[in-house]
Design a protein around this motif. Structure first.
Motif, mmCIF file in Angstrom:
data_model
loop_
_atom_site.group_PDB
_atom_site.id
_atom_site.type_symbol
_atom_site.label_atom_id
_atom_site.label_comp_id
_atom_site.label_asym_id
_atom_site.label_seq_id
_atom_site.Cartn_x
_atom_site.Cartn_y
_atom_site.Cartn_z
ATOM 1 N N ASN A 130 0.859 -1.183 0.000
ATOM 2 C CA ASN A 130 0.000 0.000 0.000
ATOM 3 C C ASN A 130 0.901 1.241 0.000
ATOM 4 O O ASN A 130 1.625 1.476 0.976
ATOM 5 C CB ASN A 130 -0.899 -0.008 1.238
ATOM 6 C CG ASN A 130 -1.790 1.212 1.329
ATOM 7 O OD1 ASN A 130 -1.328 2.346 1.309
ATOM 8 N ND2 ASN A 130 -3.078 0.970 1.445
ATOM 9 N N PRO A 131 0.879 2.042 -1.085
ATOM 10 C CA PRO A 131 1.815 3.168 -1.196
ATOM 11 C C PRO A 131 1.693 4.197 -0.069
ATOM 12 O O PRO A 131 2.714 4.695 0.417
ATOM 13 C CB PRO A 131 1.478 3.817 -2.536
ATOM 14 C CG PRO A 131 0.553 2.897 -3.247
ATOM 15 C CD PRO A 131 0.010 1.926 -2.252
ATOM 16 N N GLU A 132 0.477 4.501 0.364
ATOM 17 C CA GLU A 132 0.302 5.501 1.423
ATOM 18 C C GLU A 132 0.871 4.992 2.747
ATOM 19 O O GLU A 132 1.577 5.716 3.448
ATOM 20 C CB GLU A 132 -1.188 5.870 1.596
ATOM 21 C CG GLU A 132 -1.786 6.615 0.420
ATOM 22 C CD GLU A 132 -2.248 5.690 -0.715
ATOM 23 O OE1 GLU A 132 -2.433 4.471 -0.477
ATOM 24 O OE2 GLU A 132 -2.391 6.186 -1.843
ATOM 25 N N LEU A 133 0.550 3.748 3.081
ATOM 26 C CA LEU A 133 1.088 3.161 4.313
ATOM 27 C C LEU A 133 2.606 3.073 4.250
ATOM 28 O O LEU A 133 3.292 3.384 5.228
ATOM 29 C CB LEU A 133 0.532 1.744 4.502
ATOM 30 C CG LEU A 133 -0.662 1.553 5.411
ATOM 31 C CD1 LEU A 133 -1.048 0.091 5.477
ATOM 32 C CD2 LEU A 133 -0.396 2.096 6.795
ATOM 33 N N ARG A 134 3.124 2.633 3.106
ATOM 34 C CA ARG A 134 4.571 2.475 2.939
ATOM 35 C C ARG A 134 5.282 3.800 3.202
ATOM 36 O O ARG A 134 6.265 3.861 3.935
ATOM 37 C CB ARG A 134 4.880 1.944 1.534
ATOM 38 C CG ARG A 134 6.341 1.635 1.309
ATOM 39 C CD ARG A 134 6.600 0.932 -0.013
ATOM 40 N NE ARG A 134 6.181 1.709 -1.158
ATOM 41 C CZ ARG A 134 5.198 1.367 -2.001
ATOM 42 N NH1 ARG A 134 4.520 0.252 -1.809
ATOM 43 N NH2 ARG A 134 4.892 2.134 -3.020
#
Length: 125
Positions: free
Chosen positions: A9-13
């Protein structure tokens, strides 16, 4: 401490990757287990923090491969479901974090890993 954080998940990453950074910590992030294995080949990380559910190779498979090379490696498996006690049998420094997790819980694991690594380095002198 060199940390490899694997999250699809790009936002979480991006968010969790930034939150893990701190004095004495260098965080490298990637989206897949395959990418993580490539990064591992280029340089050893002190701690692997990985989501369990990843596209392609799973986080648990990634953890097993990393631990096969270094059974004492610090690994934190992040999962939306309870993994039970099974992963703890993979090595002395394998931990699990239930998603969504509290940042304080992640920070506590980072501090614990750093203390263990510092003690091992000090003992090796």
């Amino acid at each position: 401490m060199r940390i490899l954080y694997v999250e699809d998940n790009p936002e979480l990453r991006e968010t969790i990757g930034m939150l893990m950074e701190g004095e004495g910590r260098m965080v490298v992030t990637c989206a897949t287990a395959e990418e993580a294995l490539e990064l591992e080949r280029d340089g050893r990380f002190d701690l692997l923090v990985t989501d369990v559910s990843l596209p392609g190779l799973s986080g648990t498979d990634l953890a097993r491969q990393v631990l096969a090379a270094d059974p004492g490696r610090w690994v934190v498996l992040c999962s939306g479901y309870d993994l039970g006690t099974h992963p703890a049998g993979w090595g002395p420094n394998v931990r699990t974090l239930m998603k969504p997790f509290e940042l304080e819980d992640l920070e506590a694991l980072l501090v614990q890993a750093q203390a263990t690594l510092d003690a091992a380095a000090h003992a090796g002198r």
